[in-house]
Motif scaffolding. Structure first.
Motif, mmCIF file in Angstrom:
data_model
loop_
_atom_site.group_PDB
_atom_site.id
_atom_site.type_symbol
_atom_site.label_atom_id
_atom_site.label_comp_id
_atom_site.label_asym_id
_atom_site.label_seq_id
_atom_site.Cartn_x
_atom_site.Cartn_y
_atom_site.Cartn_z
ATOM 1 N N UNK A 231 0.816 -1.211 0.000
ATOM 2 C CA UNK A 231 0.000 0.000 0.000
ATOM 3 C C UNK A 231 0.852 1.265 0.000
ATOM 4 N N UNK A 232 2.074 1.176 0.503
ATOM 5 C CA UNK A 232 2.940 2.355 0.579
ATOM 6 C C UNK A 232 3.553 2.724 -0.770
ATOM 7 N N UNK A 233 3.601 1.794 -1.699
ATOM 8 C CA UNK A 233 4.201 2.087 -3.002
ATOM 9 C C UNK A 233 3.450 3.234 -3.674
ATOM 10 N N UNK A 234 4.171 4.280 -4.000
ATOM 11 C CA UNK A 234 3.582 5.439 -4.657
ATOM 12 C C UNK A 234 3.114 6.530 -3.726
ATOM 13 N N UNK A 235 3.127 6.274 -2.410
ATOM 14 C CA UNK A 235 2.676 7.303 -1.461
ATOM 15 C C UNK A 235 3.582 8.523 -1.542
ATOM 16 N N UNK A 236 2.956 9.697 -1.605
ATOM 17 C CA UNK A 236 3.743 10.911 -1.774
ATOM 18 C C UNK A 236 3.517 11.965 -0.722
ATOM 19 N N UNK A 237 2.662 11.676 0.261
ATOM 20 C CA UNK A 237 2.400 12.660 1.304
ATOM 21 C C UNK A 237 2.012 11.932 2.586
ATOM 22 N N UNK A 238 2.024 12.625 3.723
ATOM 23 C CA UNK A 238 1.720 11.969 5.000
ATOM 24 C C UNK A 238 0.346 11.317 5.055
ATOM 25 N N UNK A 239 -0.644 11.891 4.402
ATOM 26 C CA UNK A 239 -1.973 11.285 4.433
ATOM 27 C C UNK A 239 -1.975 9.925 3.742
ATOM 28 N N UNK A 240 -1.260 9.823 2.633
ATOM 29 C CA UNK A 240 -1.180 8.547 1.927
ATOM 30 C C UNK A 240 -0.438 7.507 2.766
ATOM 31 N N UNK A 241 0.605 7.940 3.461
ATOM 32 C CA UNK A 241 1.329 7.025 4.351
ATOM 33 C C UNK A 241 0.416 6.555 5.478
ATOM 34 N N UNK A 242 -0.348 7.467 6.047
ATOM 35 C CA UNK A 242 -1.254 7.105 7.138
ATOM 36 C C UNK A 242 -2.289 6.084 6.678
ATOM 37 N N UNK A 243 -2.815 6.262 5.476
ATOM 38 C CA UNK A 243 -3.797 5.296 4.965
ATOM 39 C C UNK A 243 -3.153 3.926 4.767
ATOM 40 N N UNK A 244 -1.945 3.905 4.233
ATOM 41 C CA UNK A 244 -1.262 2.632 4.008
ATOM 42 C C UNK A 244 -0.932 1.937 5.321
ATOM 43 N N UNK A 245 -0.575 2.717 6.334
ATOM 44 C CA UNK A 245 -0.201 2.141 7.626
ATOM 45 C C UNK A 245 -1.370 1.454 8.315
#
Length: 284
Positions: A231-245
């Motif tokens: 899910x982290x592949x392609x994440x470009x901002x903290x919100x995307x990281x939070x969703x993947x986590x």
């Protein structure tokens, strides 16, 4: 308590140690730094007939550069690992996590190989070598074999090592260009982590190109949070990281004990994964 009686040998070489282990079979235990075995002996949770003390075998110590990987002797102490310039330059995650192990006394006596062979899923370093895609090298009567970290840990306090095999070195691929961070939660200093998270992140054009996430104390062995990694592949901002986590605990089986429930540990895994990845990616 007083440990049970046992015979003791102190081999001077790997070959001597392997012969001693082969002769004793399953009735032998290897003594390295003693930070795991000695408490078990004092509590009478281990009853070996023979203790094989490998602490004086010089070939099992030190760090060397072999091109695309570092080779770390199994007897190298935590103190030496965390201060070694090669480790700090090419495997910073290992150095950073080792700095958090227990206390200075343990770090001066405990060894990298001993920690991995003990295979406690609550330990800091098993999840770290899993995240680094390290390989572990063992020697037995039939020679040497190289074991990927993902195949080394098989159950609680159990590895693929045979009774007559000795862990001699750890091969750590260089992680140059990767961001890293180790985050753990424990209620008191020097205690085992209730949950620990190791993160390696490679970025490209401001986005996460690849992420590796290792988990401590989320099952009977150290684990990779594969759903979160994908899910982290392609994440470009903290919100995307939070969703993947939020997927960090998928596929895990955390235990129930006085330190916390499985649900609590799953919550910690999600929170700590977010923190570790954001820091490793330079977004924190």
């Amino acid at each position: 308590m007083i440990p049970p009686a046992f015979d003791y040998v102190r081999p001077a070489s790997v070959d001597e140690a392997v012969r001693a282990l082969a002769d004793a079979g399953e009735d032998a235990k290897v003594l390295a730094g003693g930070q795991s075995l000695l408490p078990l002996l004092r509590l009478r949770l281990a009853f070996p007939e023979l203790v094989v003390d490998v602490g004086r075998i010089p070939e099992l110590r030190g760090v060397r550069d072999e091109g695309d990987a570092l080779v770390i002797g199994a007897l190298t102490t935590h103190h030496d690992v965390m201060h070694d310039p090669l480790v700090r330059r090419h495997a910073g995650l290992l150095a950073a996590a080792t700095e958090t192990v227990a206390d200075p006394a343990v770090r001066h006596r405990g060894t990298l190989g001993g920690s991995l062979a003990h295979a406690d899923p609550a330990g800091d370093l098993p999840a770290v070598v899993l995240t680094l895609d390290a390989e572990l090298v063992a020697v037995g009567p039939n020679g040497r074999r190289t074991i990927p970290a993902r195949e080394f840990f098989v159950d609680y306090l159990q590895t693929v090592l045979a009774p007559d095999e000795l862990l001699v070195e750890v091969r750590v691929p260089k992680a140059d260009g990767w961001g890293f961070h180790y985050e753990k939660f424990h209620r008191v200093a020097q205690a085992w982590p209730i949950v620990g998270v190791a993160a390696l992140v490679r970025r490209d054009n401001g986005h996460i190109a690849e992420a590796r996430v290792g988990l401590s104390n989320m099952g009977s062995t150290p684990l990779r949070a594969t759903a979160a990694e994908q899910a982290l592949a392609g994440a470009g901002d903290p919100d995307a990281v939070a969703r993947a986590a939020e997927s960090a605990a998928e596929g895990t089986r955390p235990s129930q004990d006085p330190s916390g429930s499985p649900e609590y540990r799953a919550h910690l895994a999600r929170v700590l994964t977010k923190r570790a990845v954001l820091t490793a990616a330079g977004m924190g």
